[in-house]
Motif scaffolding. Structure first.
Motif, PDB file in Angstrom:
ATOM      1  N   THR A 156      23.778  37.670  52.151  1.00 32.88           N
ATOM      2  CA  THR A 156      24.185  37.857  50.756  1.00 32.88           C
ATOM      3  C   THR A 156      25.535  38.559  50.667  1.00 32.88           C
ATOM      4  OG1 THR A 156      21.876  37.968  50.006  1.00 32.88           O
ATOM      5  CG2 THR A 156      23.546  38.919  48.554  1.00 32.88           C
ATOM      6  N   ASP A 157      25.740  39.570  51.502  1.00 28.99           N
ATOM      7  CA  ASP A 157      26.997  40.323  51.496  1.00 28.99           C
ATOM      8  C   ASP A 157      28.176  39.462  51.937  1.00 28.99           C
ATOM      9  OD1 ASP A 157      25.683  42.537  50.592  1.00 28.99           O
ATOM     10  OD2 ASP A 157      25.685  43.605  52.514  1.00 28.99           O
ATOM     11  N   VAL A 158      27.944  38.577  52.901  1.00 22.89           N
ATOM     12  CA  VAL A 158      29.002  37.670  53.353  1.00 22.89           C
ATOM     13  C   VAL A 158      29.439  36.760  52.209  1.00 22.89           C
ATOM     14  CG1 VAL A 158      29.501  35.687  54.841  1.00 22.89           C
ATOM     15  CG2 VAL A 158      28.425  37.726  55.800  1.00 22.89           C
ATOM     16  N   LEU A 159      28.478  36.191  51.500  1.00 17.99           N
ATOM     17  CA  LEU A 159      28.796  35.324  50.364  1.00 17.99           C
ATOM     18  C   LEU A 159      29.512  36.103  49.271  1.00 17.99           C
ATOM     19  CD1 LEU A 159      25.477  33.253  50.090  1.00 17.99           C
ATOM     20  CD2 LEU A 159      27.704  32.433  50.885  1.00 17.99           C
ATOM     21  N   LYS A 160      29.060  37.315  49.008  1.00 16.54           N
ATOM     22  CA  LYS A 160      29.663  38.141  47.969  1.00 16.54           C
ATOM     23  C   LYS A 160      31.105  38.492  48.324  1.00 16.54           C
ATOM     24  CE  LYS A 160      28.892  42.375  45.266  1.00 16.54           C
ATOM     25  NZ  LYS A 160      30.252  42.929  45.459  1.00 16.54           N
ATOM     26  N   SER A 161      31.359  38.786  49.594  1.00 20.60           N
ATOM     27  CA  SER A 161      32.717  39.133  50.024  1.00 20.60           C
ATOM     28  C   SER A 161      33.676  37.979  49.783  1.00 20.60           C
ATOM     29  CB  SER A 161      32.707  39.512  51.514  1.00 20.60           C
ATOM     30  OG  SER A 161      33.998  39.859  51.945  1.00 20.60           O
ATOM     31  N   ARG A 162      33.209  36.767  50.024  1.00 19.09           N
ATOM     32  CA  ARG A 162      34.035  35.576  49.806  1.00 19.09           C
ATOM     33  C   ARG A 162      34.379  35.425  48.318  1.00 19.09           C
ATOM     34  NH1 ARG A 162      30.918  32.513  51.994  1.00 19.09           N
ATOM     35  NH2 ARG A 162      31.938  31.910  53.939  1.00 19.09           N
ATOM     36  N   VAL A 163      33.360  35.544  47.475  1.00 18.92           N
ATOM     37  CA  VAL A 163      33.546  35.393  46.029  1.00 18.92           C
ATOM     38  C   VAL A 163      34.425  36.511  45.477  1.00 18.92           C
ATOM     39  CG1 VAL A 163      32.372  35.425  43.796  1.00 18.92           C
ATOM     40  CG2 VAL A 163      31.388  34.130  45.705  1.00 18.92           C
ATOM     41  N   ASP A 164      34.176  37.734  45.929  1.00 19.16           N
ATOM     42  CA  ASP A 164      34.939  38.880  45.427  1.00 19.16           C
ATOM     43  C   ASP A 164      36.419  38.779  45.771  1.00 19.16           C
ATOM     44  OD1 ASP A 164      32.637  39.916  44.395  1.00 19.16           O
ATOM     45  OD2 ASP A 164      32.384  41.497  45.895  1.00 19.16           O
ATOM     46  N   LEU A 165      36.736  38.275  46.962  1.00 13.00           N
ATOM     47  CA  LEU A 165      38.137  38.141  47.342  1.00 13.00           C
ATOM     48  C   LEU A 165      38.859  37.178  46.401  1.00 13.00           C
ATOM     49  CD1 LEU A 165      40.346  38.833  49.515  1.00 13.00           C
ATOM     50  CD2 LEU A 165      39.750  36.629  50.548  1.00 13.00           C
ATOM     51  N   ALA A 166      38.272  36.009  46.190  1.00  5.63           N
ATOM     52  CA  ALA A 166      38.891  35.017  45.313  1.00  5.63           C
ATOM     53  C   ALA A 166      39.036  35.557  43.892  1.00  5.63           C
ATOM     54  CB  ALA A 166      38.068  33.730  45.318  1.00  5.63           C
ATOM     55  N   SER A 167      38.014  36.272  43.413  1.00  5.15           N
ATOM     56  CA  SER A 167      38.051  36.827  42.060  1.00  5.15           C
ATOM     57  C   SER A 167      39.131  37.893  41.922  1.00  5.15           C
ATOM     58  CB  SER A 167      36.687  37.425  41.698  1.00  5.15           C
ATOM     59  OG  SER A 167      35.684  36.431  41.683  1.00  5.15           O
ATOM     60  N   SER A 168      39.294  38.715  42.955  1.00  7.06           N
ATOM     61  CA  SER A 168      40.304  39.775  42.913  1.00  7.06           C
ATOM     62  C   SER A 168      41.708  39.195  42.846  1.00  7.06           C
ATOM     63  CB  SER A 168      40.160  40.680  44.146  1.00  7.06           C
ATOM     64  OG  SER A 168      38.924  41.375  44.130  1.00  7.06           O
ATOM     65  N   PHE A 169      41.981  38.174  43.650  1.00  3.50           N
ATOM     66  CA  PHE A 169      43.296  37.533  43.599  1.00  3.50           C
ATOM     67  C   PHE A 169      43.523  36.877  42.237  1.00  3.50           C
ATOM     68  CE2 PHE A 169      43.693  37.991  48.190  1.00  3.50           C
ATOM     69  CZ  PHE A 169      45.072  38.031  48.378  1.00  3.50           C
ATOM     70  N   LYS A 170      42.504  36.243  41.699  1.00  8.10           N
ATOM     71  CA  LYS A 170      42.639  35.562  40.406  1.00  8.10           C
ATOM     72  C   LYS A 170      42.984  36.560  39.303  1.00  8.10           C
ATOM     73  CE  LYS A 170      40.217  32.417  37.257  1.00  8.10           C
ATOM     74  NZ  LYS A 170      38.968  31.644  37.015  1.00  8.10           N
ATOM     75  N   ARG A 171      42.328  37.724  39.320  1.00 11.18           N
ATOM     76  CA  ARG A 171      42.597  38.746  38.297  1.00 11.18           C
ATOM     77  C   ARG A 171      44.038  39.226  38.352  1.00 11.18           C
ATOM     78  NH1 ARG A 171      37.425  40.728  39.682  1.00 11.18           N
ATOM     79  NH2 ARG A 171      38.399  42.254  41.084  1.00 11.18           N
ATOM     80  N   GLU A 172      44.633  39.203  39.534  1.00 10.20           N
ATOM     81  CA  GLU A 172      46.005  39.687  39.687  1.00 10.20           C
ATOM     82  C   GLU A 172      47.043  38.581  39.497  1.00 10.20           C
ATOM     83  OE1 GLU A 172      46.890  42.810  39.879  1.00 10.20           O
ATOM     84  OE2 GLU A 172      44.785  43.427  39.810  1.00 10.20           O
ATOM     85  N   GLY A 173      46.595  37.385  39.090  1.00  8.17           N
ATOM     86  CA  GLY A 173      47.543  36.335  38.759  1.00  8.17           C
ATOM     87  C   GLY A 173      47.880  35.383  39.886  1.00  8.17           C
ATOM     88  N   PHE A 174      46.943  35.192  40.815  1.00  8.79           N
ATOM     89  CA  PHE A 174      47.142  34.249  41.914  1.00  8.79           C
ATOM     90  C   PHE A 174      46.206  33.057  41.756  1.00  8.79           C
ATOM     91  CE2 PHE A 174      48.667  38.194  43.743  1.00  8.79           C
ATOM     92  CZ  PHE A 174      49.758  37.806  44.511  1.00  8.79           C
ATOM     93  N   THR A 175      46.661  31.917  42.242  1.00  8.22           N
ATOM     94  CA  THR A 175      45.843  30.706  42.279  1.00  8.22           C
ATOM     95  C   THR A 175      45.445  30.421  43.726  1.00  8.22           C
ATOM     96  OG1 THR A 175      46.917  29.731  40.350  1.00  8.22           O
ATOM     97  CG2 THR A 175      45.789  28.219  41.846  1.00  8.22           C
ATOM     98  N   LEU A 176      44.183  30.129  43.941  1.00  3.83           N
ATOM     99  CA  LEU A 176      43.712  29.760  45.270  1.00  3.83           C
ATOM    100  C   LEU A 176      44.123  28.321  45.562  1.00  3.83           C
ATOM    101  CD1 LEU A 176      41.984  30.241  47.836  1.00  3.83           C
ATOM    102  CD2 LEU A 176      40.008  29.446  46.512  1.00  3.83           C
ATOM    103  N   LEU A 177      44.913  28.123  46.623  1.00  4.03           N
ATOM    104  CA  LEU A 177      45.331  26.784  47.010  1.00  4.03           C
ATOM    105  C   LEU A 177      44.358  26.138  47.986  1.00  4.03           C
ATOM    106  CD1 LEU A 177      49.192  27.165  47.515  1.00  4.03           C
ATOM    107  CD2 LEU A 177      47.949  26.447  45.466  1.00  4.03           C
ATOM    108  N   GLN A 178      43.864  26.939  48.930  1.00  4.32           N
ATOM    109  CA  GLN A 178      42.964  26.387  49.945  1.00  4.32           C
ATOM    110  C   GLN A 178      42.249  27.516  50.658  1.00  4.32           C
ATOM    111  OE1 GLN A 178      40.935  23.723  50.954  1.00  4.32           O
ATOM    112  NE2 GLN A 178      42.850  22.627  50.510  1.00  4.32           N
ATOM    113  N   MET A 179      41.011  27.251  51.100  1.00  2.00           N
ATOM    114  CA  MET A 179      40.308  28.216  51.931  1.00  2.00           C
ATOM    115  C   MET A 179      39.437  27.480  52.939  1.00  2.00           C
ATOM    116  SD  MET A 179      37.118  29.834  49.743  1.00  2.00           S
ATOM    117  CE  MET A 179      38.154  30.914  48.782  1.00  2.00           C
TER     118      MET A 179
END
Length: 249
Positions: A156-179
């Motif tokens: 569960t923590d591994v999945l959460k870490s993945r989601v949290d990283l993408a969400s943190s970048f999005k809040r700061e004005g970044f777009t995810l291009l690829q992962m």
């Protein structure tokens, strides 16, 4: 892009496994990066160890203002998982300030151990509980909280870490291009395990509350005992990472 790759290889050459993992990320990310030229600036957000990154990025972020909106790429290898959310937000804001429009961040993000490695950690926990040396500190039976993180919680923590990283970048004005996920090896030895033990948040991320009662003056001895058990297992991949490329909007 060969200069970009060779630069990453140089600054991580002191640690073979880190170097290999970083270059895997670079080779994968090259497909999503514009061709660099001599005028492009690359900034690496890195550290040698947990305390270093907490110290450096709390005191010296202002020193990089001369690079504001000048960097084409920021690289970040196995660092962001160390930071509390408040500091993470500050660092991502710094990335945004440093980057030119449409500048990109290449991230190799530590998610946690592989399931196979984590199951071995659980086995080692059960073995250490039986050792006379560690009985007073591990596996208490007095009802107080002191237990190893479960495999289910780990996943569960591994999945959460993945989601949290993408969400943190999005809040700061970044777009995810690829992962892309990466399973690979990192060094686990008495020195870095002792460092993990010395940091409460990282220790709990790895083990839950299993080793909360071990006194700091026994961290090195505990780490040597733990790694002695770990050497009995032939692990080819002990850690999970997320490789990602983000673009500033």
């Amino acid at each position: 892009m060969s200069a970009f790759r060779s630069t990453v290889a140089t600054w991580t050459s002191f640690n073979r496994l880190h170097k290999e993992n970083n270059l895997k990320c670079v080779d994968w990310a090259l497909e999503y990066l514009e061709e660099l030229n001599a005028e492009d600036i690359l900034v690496d957000f890195g550290c040698g160890h947990v305390n270093n990154v907490m110290y450096f990025w709390s005191l010296y972020t202002d020193d990089l203002k001369f690079l504001r909106q000048k960097a084409s790429i920021v690289t970040c290898f196995s660092v962001l998982h160390i930071l509390p959310q408040v500091q993470l937000n500050q660092v991502l804001g710094l990335f945004k300030d440093l980057l030119v429009d449409k500048g990109r961040v290449v991230v190799l993000h530590y998610l946690g151990r592989t399931d196979v490695c984590f199951e071995i950690f659980l086995e080692i926990y059960e073995e250490l509980k039986k050792r006379r040396k560690w009985m007073p500190y591990i596996g208490r039976s007095d009802g107080r909280l002191n237990g190893h993180k479960t495999l289910e919680r780990h996943r569960t923590d591994v999945l959460k870490s993945r989601v949290d990283l993408a969400s943190s970048f999005k809040r700061e004005g970044f777009t995810l291009l690829q992962m892309l996920d990466l399973s690979s090896n990192v060094v686990i030895n008495p020195n870095n395990l002792s460092t993990i033990m010395d940091n409460k948040s990282i220790r709990r991320m790895e083990f839950g509350t299993a080793y909360e009662d071990i006194p700091p003056d026994l961290y090195q001895e505990f780490a040597e005992d733990f790694c002695g058990h770990l050497r009995d297992h032939c692990l080819k991949r002990n850690s999970q990472f997320l490789m990602a490329v983000f673009e500033k909007q």
